[in-house]
Design a protein around this motif. Sequence first.
Motif, PDB file in Angstrom:
ATOM      1  N   GLY A   5       0.864  -1.257  -0.250  1.00  0.00           N
ATOM      2  CA  GLY A   5       0.147   0.104   0.038  1.00  0.00           C
ATOM      3  C   GLY A   5       0.845   1.156  -0.076  1.00  0.00           C
ATOM      4  O   GLY A   5       0.662   2.381  -0.156  1.00  0.00           O
ATOM      5  N   SER A   6       1.823   0.639  -0.080  1.00  0.00           N
ATOM      6  CA  SER A   6       2.357   2.099   0.101  1.00  0.00           C
ATOM      7  C   SER A   6       3.213   2.851  -1.330  1.00  0.00           C
ATOM      8  O   SER A   6       2.507   2.480  -2.187  1.00  0.00           O
ATOM      9  N   LEU A   7       3.732   4.067  -1.349  1.00  0.00           N
ATOM     10  CA  LEU A   7       3.765   4.918  -2.770  1.00  0.00           C
ATOM     11  C   LEU A   7       5.588   4.876  -3.130  1.00  0.00           C
ATOM     12  O   LEU A   7       5.777   4.772  -2.218  1.00  0.00           O
ATOM     13  N   TRP A   8       5.367   5.280  -4.387  1.00  0.00           N
ATOM     14  CA  TRP A   8       6.974   5.313  -4.718  1.00  0.00           C
ATOM     15  C   TRP A   8       7.272   6.885  -4.779  1.00  0.00           C
ATOM     16  O   TRP A   8       6.295   7.266  -6.011  1.00  0.00           O
ATOM     17  N   LEU A   9       8.375   7.715  -4.396  1.00  0.00           N
ATOM     18  CA  LEU A   9       8.940   8.052  -4.313  1.00  0.00           C
ATOM     19  C   LEU A   9       9.472   8.916  -5.222  1.00  0.00           C
ATOM     20  O   LEU A   9      11.021   8.348  -4.790  1.00  0.00           O
ATOM     21  N   GLY A  57      14.755   7.967  -5.012  1.00  0.00           N
ATOM     22  CA  GLY A  57      12.869   7.610  -4.439  1.00  0.00           C
ATOM     23  C   GLY A  57      13.307   7.257  -3.026  1.00  0.00           C
ATOM     24  O   GLY A  57      14.518   7.950  -2.396  1.00  0.00           O
ATOM     25  N   ALA A  58      12.573   7.219  -2.417  1.00  0.00           N
ATOM     26  CA  ALA A  58      11.509   7.275  -1.282  1.00  0.00           C
ATOM     27  C   ALA A  58      10.969   6.174  -1.410  1.00  0.00           C
ATOM     28  O   ALA A  58       9.595   6.429  -1.732  1.00  0.00           O
ATOM     29  N   THR A  59      10.190   6.189   0.057  1.00  0.00           N
ATOM     30  CA  THR A  59       8.947   5.333   0.157  1.00  0.00           C
ATOM     31  C   THR A  59       7.916   5.886   1.130  1.00  0.00           C
ATOM     32  O   THR A  59       8.593   6.806   1.947  1.00  0.00           O
ATOM     33  N   VAL A  60       6.792   6.612   1.078  1.00  0.00           N
ATOM     34  CA  VAL A  60       6.089   7.246   1.528  1.00  0.00           C
ATOM     35  C   VAL A  60       4.688   6.334   1.294  1.00  0.00           C
ATOM     36  O   VAL A  60       3.838   5.908   0.632  1.00  0.00           O
ATOM     37  N   ARG A  61       4.112   6.917   3.068  1.00  0.00           N
ATOM     38  CA  ARG A  61       2.933   5.958   3.506  1.00  0.00           C
ATOM     39  C   ARG A  61       1.604   7.253   2.759  1.00  0.00           C
ATOM     40  O   ARG A  61       1.708   7.721   3.126  1.00  0.00           O
ATOM     41  N   PRO A  62       0.684   6.524   2.448  1.00  0.00           N
ATOM     42  CA  PRO A  62      -0.162   7.475   2.044  1.00  0.00           C
ATOM     43  C   PRO A  62      -0.934   8.225   3.431  1.00  0.00           C
ATOM     44  O   PRO A  62      -1.391   7.322   4.045  1.00  0.00           O
TER      45      PRO A  62
END
Length: 295
Positions: A185-189, A236-241
């Motif tokens: 469910g995480s996003l890619w920044l 890149g980084a991981t983003v929690r919505p």
Amino acid sequence: MRRRLLVVLASLTVALLLADLAGWGVADGVRRAGGIVLGPVQRALSGARPDELAAARSENVRLRTILADQQRRAADLDRLDELLGSATTAGRTVLPARVVASDLSPLGGRTVTLDVGSRDGVRADSTVVSTEGLVGRVVEVAPWTSDVQVLGSAGSVVAVRVGPAGTLGTVRSPLAGDTESRPRGSLWLSTIAPGTAVVGDVVRTLGSVDETPYAAGIVVGTVTAVDSDRGQLTRGATVRPATDPDAIDVVAVIVPKPREVPRPTTASPSALSSAVARAGGPVPATASHPTGGGR
């Protein structure tokens, strides 16, 4: 006589339920008194005919259904009050809505259906938000309903600003073959070096012309991890919505505000000085004038 007693019992049942829900201190006392007073009544009813008992049970079910519906409506109103009082909708014109259907795409991501449509003023590419932040954008509109592509769906790319510095980047669902391990469910920044995100940075929408498909400044999520530097151009980084896609319920559709008045432009003093000098006239200290412009 028995029918009247059945009605009394059903009414007292609802009264006790409401007292418990409201947290009234008298609920226990009422329950004890009911046991003392209604004990003989209940014994008298033990000999009631089957049709009378069936009617009592049916009435009890009906009253419980009404109570459950009222509870749901009260909960929706509480969530709506919270949404309209949140920073996400502050200063914006919004149309409240409720999710009435949800569909998982075989390609990844989710689409939800709202109970508002074109007859309510909804337009395609409108931003949809929750109390926490961005939900997604409207992709299809019917007269009474509209479909929303939820953030993180396949093909959904959102331009963002990251952290206090407002570093530019994009957010999307993780790509196939991603070498980083990211939670479900995480996003890619993705940002352009050296504008590297750090853990804890808040990610917000960059915004679009006329606020479509995304209004500016809406919280997208929070950076939870930064990818290792392997010498690549982008970082890149991981983003929690900010919004849990599995718990979307009461939302708001942002009504776009197209620009009606052209934004004025200001000419620099040096440019005006050169222009006036070539014309042989006096040089003003400062000057500004509207030159028109697009929306």
